[in-house]
Write an enzyme that holds these catalytic residues in place. Structure first.
Site, PDB file in Angstrom:
ATOM      1  N   LEU A   1       0.825  -1.207   0.000  1.00 15.41           N
ATOM      2  CA  LEU A   1       0.000   0.000   0.000  1.00 15.41           C
ATOM      3  C   LEU A   1       0.859   1.258   0.000  1.00 15.41           C
ATOM      4  CD1 LEU A   1      -2.768  -1.020   2.577  1.00 15.41           C
ATOM      5  CD2 LEU A   1      -2.962  -0.954   0.095  1.00 15.41           C
ATOM      6  N   SER A   2       1.972   1.206   0.692  1.00 15.71           N
ATOM      7  CA  SER A   2       2.890   2.350   0.732  1.00 15.71           C
ATOM      8  C   SER A   2       4.229   1.865   1.251  1.00 15.71           C
ATOM      9  CB  SER A   2       2.350   3.468   1.633  1.00 15.71           C
ATOM     10  OG  SER A   2       2.291   3.048   2.979  1.00 15.71           O
TER      11      SER A   2
ATOM     12  N   GLY B   1       9.948   1.118   6.340  1.00 15.08           N
ATOM     13  CA  GLY B   1       9.410  -0.179   5.965  1.00 15.08           C
ATOM     14  C   GLY B   1       8.289  -0.072   4.956  1.00 15.08           C
TER      15      GLY B   1
ATOM     16  N   LYS C   1       2.066  -3.414   8.661  1.00 21.92           N
ATOM     17  CA  LYS C   1       3.282  -2.615   8.439  1.00 21.92           C
ATOM     18  C   LYS C   1       4.481  -3.425   8.899  1.00 21.92           C
ATOM     19  CE  LYS C   1       4.283   1.040  10.960  1.00 21.92           C
ATOM     20  NZ  LYS C   1       4.259   2.409  11.481  1.00 21.92           N
TER      21      LYS C   1
ATOM     22  N   ASP D   1       5.773  13.026  12.505  1.00 22.52           N
ATOM     23  CA  ASP D   1       6.083  12.413  11.209  1.00 22.52           C
ATOM     24  C   ASP D   1       4.858  12.464  10.295  1.00 22.52           C
ATOM     25  OD1 ASP D   1       7.750  11.277   9.368  1.00 22.52           O
ATOM     26  OD2 ASP D   1       7.479   9.218  10.080  1.00 22.52           O
TER      27      ASP D   1
END
Length: 458
Positions: free
Chosen positions: A166-167, A172, A188, A285
């Site tokens: 997904l990203s 990571g 993730k 972030d």
């Protein structure tokens, strides 16, 4: 006195009270029994024949009236007392046993209902795969966190295949995971190893247990497999904002109003962190890859591995971290980290939504590699502003709304933090530009594209 003590004391008191009359009645009979022995001995002695037989005379005045009691009567009384005492004791034991059984059943049913409530609150499917999970209650006591099997996550992500990504960023990759037809999630996978990865995982788990908000991602669990760290979140069907804007689709699914809705959702999440958490939290972030989108393109902040409480102003107190292009200038130069640092990063995301560009483009000419530096002069020039808008949304919005969004973005990315607005003010400025059906307050009466002037009209 609490209920268990009262239950124990009351039957013993009743037993004692019932035995007192029996004991009192039995006590004088011991004395009389002695008298009865002497009387019986006297009766058994032979009467001399020379004495004439006379009728027994009643005792004279002043003489004691002696009552004769036989041992057989006394034994009967003791036997009755023992039977009554045994019956009462058996009744007390039976009552206590029934009370204990009922209490255990009540506790078992209560624990069962609590477990079902936790599972429902977490939104986990009660499919067969869930029996392989173990629950771990964290020290904060905010709720259970599930520990996932690594093999299960590997199977759900098709061995972490690229087609499920997904990203991705420096820390990571984020994968979509399908456990069965009803249970979908986001995984993730942290590629970094060592104490830094462990610290980020612990930090994120601790924060997401405490923080509950509609625009902040929900943590379902985590997995530790050797040196690999994985976090499992609720499913987000449309991936990350970074993938939507800069992936193969190039933002084609994001209309003007959807982009504003995403900006409002992110602002709401940040407002919760800055204004409603105690102490306030700095995400630290904020970037497009950490903004995940569900099936309705509702945005949720993710990746709290770097989140800290607000007010840190010393470089030595915390490691400088962040993503190039989103980090506020004062944080880089002086180590000052406040809620205005998140506001700067939000302004960069708002410019991404407006222009469709990455914050840093290393392939562009040197003077235009930084999106903020390149765009600032044009954002304040109304004649140039329409030319830098993402071509996907060009000619689809009210020009007046475009000016307002650009003005908000310019304020958010001011080099001096004191000039930046609070995220609450940013939110209140954007809500009137979002249609009501998308969570704003704008009443849309006609298509907005007709209100946008053509380039020849400017």
């Amino acid at each position: 006195m609490n209920l268990p003590v009262l239950v124990l004391v009351l039957p013993m008191w009743l037993l004692t009270a019932s035995l007192i009359p029996l004991i009192v009645d039995a006590r004088p009979e011991r004395t009389l029994s002695t008298i009865s022995v002497h009387v019986r001995v006297a009766e058994e002695e032979p009467i001399p024949s020379q004495f004439p037989t006379e009728k027994a005379q009643p005792p004279g005045p002043g003489m004691p009236n002696v009552r004769v009691v036989h041992h057989q009567d006394l034994n009967k009384r003791i036997l009755v007392a023992l039977i009554i005492a045994s019956s009462l004791l058996a009744g007390v034991l039976l009552f206590l046993s029934c009370f204990w059984i009922c209490r255990q059943r009540k506790l078992k049913n209560s624990n069962g209902r609590s477990t079902k409530t936790m599972e429902a609150a977490k939104g986990l499917s009660l499919s067969p795969i869930m029996v392989r999970f173990n629950s771990l209650r964290m020290a904060s006591r905010k709720g259970p966190v599930t520990i996932f099997d690594y093999q299960l996550l590997e199977a759900a992500t098709n061995k972490f295949s690229e087609s499920n990504v997904l990203s991705e960023d420096d820390s990571g990759h984020v994968y979509k995971a399908r456990f069965d037809e009803k249970f979908l999630a986001v995984v993730k996978k942290l590629d970094c190893v060592g104490s830094d990865a462990e610290r980020k995982v612990d930090n994120e788990v601790n924060w997401l247990i405490k923080i509950q908000h509609q625009n902040i991602i929900k943590l379902l669990g985590y997995c530790i497999h050797g040196k690999t760290r994985l976090l499992v979140y609720e499913t987000m069907q449309n991936g990350s904002l970074d993938t939507q804007l800069h992936g193969p689709a190039r933002g084609s699914a994001l209309t003007w109003h959807l982009r504003l809705k995403i900006a409002v959702d992110v602002a709401r999440g940040l407002e919760y962190l800055h204004e409603h958490c105690n102490p306030p939290v700095v995400h630290r972030d904020v970037k497009s890859s950490n903004i995940l989108l569900d099936s309705n393109f509702s945005a949720k902040l993710s990746n709290f591995g770097l989140a800290v409480t607000s007010g840190i102003e010393n470089k030595d107190s915390i490691e400088l971290s962040g993503t190039q292009g989103y980090v506020a200038p004062e944080y880089i130069s002086d180590g000052r980290l406040t809620d205005k640092s998140d506001v700067y990063a939000f302004g960069v995301v708002l410019l991404e939504l407006l222009m469709g560009r990455k914050p840093i483009d290393n392939e562009a000419p040197a003077e235009s590699q930084s999106m903020v530096t390149w765009a600032m002069p044009q954002l304040t020039d109304r004649s140039k502003l329409p030319n830098i808008v993402d071509p996907v949304i060009k000619n689809t919005m009210d020009l007046k709304h475009l000016y307002q969004v650009a003005a908000v973005a310019v304020l958010c990315v001011q080099p001096e933090s004191s000039y930046r607005p609070l995220i609450t003010d940013v939110l209140h400025s954007l809500i009137p530009l979002v249609p009501m059906e998308l969570g704003g307050s704008l009443r849309v009466s006609e298509p907005a594209s007709s209100a946008f002037p053509q380039p020849s009209d400017i």
